[in-house]
Design a protein around this motif. Structure first.
Motif, short mmCIF file in Angstrom:
data_model
loop_
_atom_site.label_atom_id
_atom_site.label_comp_id
_atom_site.label_asym_id
_atom_site.label_seq_id
_atom_site.Cartn_x
_atom_site.Cartn_y
_atom_site.Cartn_z
N GLY A 130 0.76 -1.24 0.00
CA GLY A 130 0.00 0.00 0.00
C GLY A 130 0.79 1.29 0.00
N ASP A 131 2.03 1.31 0.56
CA ASP A 131 2.75 2.57 0.63
C ASP A 131 4.25 2.32 0.83
OD1 ASP A 131 3.68 5.15 1.06
OD2 ASP A 131 1.93 5.75 2.22
N TRP A 132 5.08 2.86 -0.07
CA TRP A 132 6.52 2.69 0.05
C TRP A 132 7.08 3.34 1.31
CZ3 TRP A 132 9.06 7.29 0.38
CH2 TRP A 132 8.45 8.42 -0.17
N ARG A 133 6.33 4.27 1.91
CA ARG A 133 6.81 4.97 3.11
C ARG A 133 6.92 4.04 4.31
NH1 ARG A 133 6.58 10.66 2.28
NH2 ARG A 133 5.36 11.21 0.42
N TYR A 134 6.21 2.91 4.28
CA TYR A 134 6.31 1.94 5.38
C TYR A 134 7.75 1.48 5.55
CZ TYR A 134 1.18 1.49 5.01
OH TYR A 134 -0.17 1.73 4.97
N THR A 135 8.46 1.35 4.41
CA THR A 135 9.86 0.91 4.47
C THR A 135 10.70 1.83 5.34
OG1 THR A 135 9.65 0.05 2.21
CG2 THR A 135 11.89 0.34 3.06
N TYR A 136 10.48 3.13 5.22
CA TYR A 136 11.28 4.09 5.97
C TYR A 136 10.88 4.16 7.43
CZ TYR A 136 13.57 5.18 1.70
OH TYR A 136 14.34 5.06 0.58
N ALA A 137 9.65 3.84 7.73
CA ALA A 137 9.24 3.73 9.13
C ALA A 137 9.97 2.57 9.79
CB ALA A 137 7.73 3.53 9.22
N ILE A 138 10.06 1.45 9.08
CA ILE A 138 10.78 0.28 9.59
C ILE A 138 12.26 0.61 9.82
CG2 ILE A 138 11.57 -2.06 9.02
CD1 ILE A 138 8.91 -2.38 7.43
N ILE A 139 12.86 1.27 8.84
CA ILE A 139 14.29 1.62 8.93
C ILE A 139 14.54 2.55 10.12
CG2 ILE A 139 16.19 2.83 7.80
CD1 ILE A 139 14.97 1.89 5.11
N THR A 140 13.67 3.52 10.32
CA THR A 140 13.84 4.47 11.43
C THR A 140 13.84 3.74 12.77
OG1 THR A 140 12.75 6.22 10.15
CG2 THR A 140 12.89 6.52 12.53
N VAL A 141 12.88 2.85 12.95
CA VAL A 141 12.79 2.09 14.21
C VAL A 141 14.03 1.22 14.40
CG1 VAL A 141 11.52 0.31 15.46
CG2 VAL A 141 10.27 2.11 14.25
N LEU A 142 14.44 0.50 13.37
CA LEU A 142 15.61 -0.37 13.47
C LEU A 142 16.88 0.42 13.76
CD1 LEU A 142 14.96 -2.92 10.56
CD2 LEU A 142 14.71 -3.31 13.02
N SER A 143 17.00 1.60 13.20
CA SER A 143 18.18 2.44 13.44
C SER A 143 18.25 2.89 14.89
CB SER A 143 18.16 3.65 12.50
OG SER A 143 18.20 3.26 11.15
N VAL A 144 17.11 3.24 15.47
CA VAL A 144 17.07 3.63 16.88
C VAL A 144 17.46 2.45 17.76
CG1 VAL A 144 15.56 4.35 18.77
CG2 VAL A 144 15.37 5.45 16.53
N VAL A 145 16.95 1.26 17.44
CA VAL A 145 17.31 0.05 18.19
C VAL A 145 18.81 -0.19 18.09
CG1 VAL A 145 17.06 -2.46 18.27
CG2 VAL A 145 15.04 -1.01 17.95
N LEU A 146 19.38 -0.01 16.90
CA LEU A 146 20.82 -0.20 16.71
C LEU A 146 21.62 0.77 17.56
CD1 LEU A 146 23.07 -1.65 15.05
CD2 LEU A 146 22.89 0.24 13.41
N VAL A 156 20.75 2.22 20.40
CA VAL A 156 20.63 1.84 21.81
C VAL A 156 21.50 0.61 22.10
CG1 VAL A 156 19.07 0.99 23.59
CG2 VAL A 156 18.35 2.84 22.06
N ALA A 157 21.43 -0.40 21.21
CA ALA A 157 22.22 -1.62 21.41
C ALA A 157 23.71 -1.32 21.40
CB ALA A 157 21.87 -2.65 20.33
N GLY A 158 24.14 -0.45 20.48
CA GLY A 158 25.55 -0.09 20.41
C GLY A 158 26.02 0.64 21.65
N ARG A 159 25.18 1.53 22.13
CA ARG A 159 25.56 2.30 23.33
C ARG A 159 25.65 1.41 24.56
NH1 ARG A 159 27.42 4.12 26.89
NH2 ARG A 159 27.27 6.20 27.87
N VAL A 160 24.78 0.40 24.66
CA VAL A 160 24.72 -0.44 25.87
C VAL A 160 25.76 -1.55 25.83
CG1 VAL A 160 23.27 -2.05 27.16
CG2 VAL A 160 22.29 0.06 26.26
#
Length: 470
Positions: free
Chosen positions: A164-180, A182-186
């Motif tokens: 339905g929308d190519w923008r979903y891809t960038y929502a996924i990437i944004t969340v995964l980048s934030v997780v990365l 946090v994981a790197g910092r910890v």
């Protein structure tokens, strides 16, 4: 022997750094299968569509070497984490973009963040895993993630677009980048070169602006090579890059020690990386477009076909560590490039009705060669420079790859796409050019490898003499 606790921390470090590389390549390739939808949704013209494809390469090339050098001196974990944060910001910017300009700027920001993640991730691996089988295993996984990211990006993009929308891809990437981040910092341990240095601001600006001008010239050049803008960008690139070299020769505390290139192994690894980017990677970046527009494949079907190349490269990268240590990195890179050439050979004879199996067989063989090269390059990139400069070595190697990729995509596009021409026939010629480049690259890599064997022998003799006389 490591304790279970130390082994767990080492495993977490590899998971985070290799996972960061996978995410960066996922982001890099995500728009490839959905360019028509993105261009339509953002009302992008021909020039803007070219920038949609090339903008992240611009950010990567501008920042890779600087990020690696800064990580060496001011903390690889710190730069890795900030890179993930910048990657999240750029992804959010692209995902929410109301127009093509905002999307392109977001992709440039993504490239800058991904540069820090890739360069410092590989440097962290070098610090965490000692030379020998442990590092070979780790860089094999890193190389596998490189191939996996290239495969996952177009597939996820195609599924999101179909849903339905190519923008979903960038929502996924944004969340995964934030997780990365946090994981790197910890969980990542901090490491650096131990040298007291200042950031080489002048060098970073000259290199970033010079490479940026070069890649902008390549992107604009797809529309013609004689416009005032095109000629100006080329001239600016030449002046800035020449200024960067002159500054590095004279400045104290320069970001890049040019004497590193006296060692043939660094030239060999850089050449292998450039050829891989300009050859097979560039060709695969264009393949989904060729399959969709030239052979009437659906977006998802085209992504699945390209997955044959990526899947083979992932598996082979993981198995490369089983190659006996007596087989040198230069030999493995050279052999891998020749296998890539063999795999691309069937892809020079395509027609609009060619069998999918012909494509898959060629892609699997090319993927096997790519996996060997990717896994080996990760190891050679840091082995060809002093241990304290692992981030710099990674930056040099990956800069070579992405500058090569940007040049290669431009060349493939110019050859394959011409008004009134047959896209598949143009693809066949582009594939032949990439085969030629890979064969020439294999020869150069091997020659520099042999030169490095002699260089290393001479260095050992000199060191022994100095030790005896002292």
């Amino acid at each position: 022997m490591e304790t279970p606790k130390a082994e767990a921390r080492t495993g977490l470090s590899l998971t985070i750094t290799a996972g960061g590389t996978l995410l960066a390549l996922f982001v890099f390739t995500a728009p490839l299968a959905i360019v028509p939808s993105v261009a339509e949704g953002l009302h992008a013209g021909t020039v803007a569509t070219s920038w949609i494809l090339s903008s992240m390469s611009l950010g990567l090339a501008m920042a890779l070497l600087s990020a690696g050098a800064i990580g060496d001196d001011f903390g690889r974990r710190r730069v890795f984490v900030w890179g993930a944060v910048v990657l999240a910001a750029g992804s959010a910017m692209s995902g929410l973009a109301p127009n093509a300009l905002t999307f392109v700027l977001g992709r440039v920001v993504e490239g800058i963040g991904a540069a820090a993640v890739i360069a410092c991730g590989l440097a962290v691996i070098s610090h965490t895993f000692p030379p020998g089988p442990p590092r070979a295993h780790a860089t094999g996984i890193w190389g596998a993630c490189l191939g996996a990211g290239i495969a996952i990006g177009p597939l996820v993009g195609a599924v999101a677009d179909t849903a339905g929308d190519w923008r979903y891809t960038y929502a996924i990437i944004t969340v995964l980048s934030v997780v990365l981040a946090v994981a790197g910092r910890v969980w990542l341990a901090e490491s650096h070169s131990g040298r007291a240095r200042k950031i080489d601001v002048v060098g970073s600006v000259l290199l970033g602006a010079g490479l940026g001008s070069l890649l902008a010239a390549l992107t604009e050049g797809r529309q013609g090579w004689t416009s005032p803008l095109e000629l100006t960008l080329i001239a600016v690139a030449v002046v800035l890059l020449a200024g960067f070299v002159a500054h590095q020769r004279k400045a104290s505390g320069a970001m890049l020690d040019l004497t590193l290139f006296r060692r043939p192994a660094l030239i060999s690894a850089s050449a292998g990386s450039f050829v891989t980017g300009a050859g097979v990677t560039a060709l695969m970046a264009f393949m989904a477009t060729m399959l969709e527009r030239g052979m009437a494949y659906s977006t998802i079907a085209a992504s699945l076909v390209v997955l044959a190349w990526s899947a083979a490269s992932v598996l082979t990268a993981l198995l490369t560590r089983r190659i006996p240590p007596s087989v040198s990195g230069g030999v493995k890179m050279s052999a891998g490039l020749l296998v890539i050439s063999a795999g691309l050979a069937p892809l020079t004879m395509l027609t609009s009705g060619s069998s999918t199996w012909l494509l898959v067989i060629g892609l699997v063989v090319a993927g096997i060669g790519t996996g060997v090269v990717n896994a080996t390059l990760g190891r050679e990139a840091v082995a060809s420079v002093p241990p304290t400069l692992a981030g710099t070595g990674s930056g040099i190697n990956n800069t070579s790859r992405y500058v090569g990729s940007a040049i290669g995509v431009t060349v493939v596009t110019i050859i394959a796409v011409h008004p009134g021409g047959d896209l598949v026939a143009g693809w066949n010629i582009a594939a032949l050019v990439c085969i030629t480049l890979s064969v020439v690259g294999a020869a150069l890599v091997y020659l520099f490898h042999r030169a490095d064997v002699n260089w290393s022998a001479a260095a050992k003799i000199t060191a022994t003499r100095e030790k005896v006389t002292s």
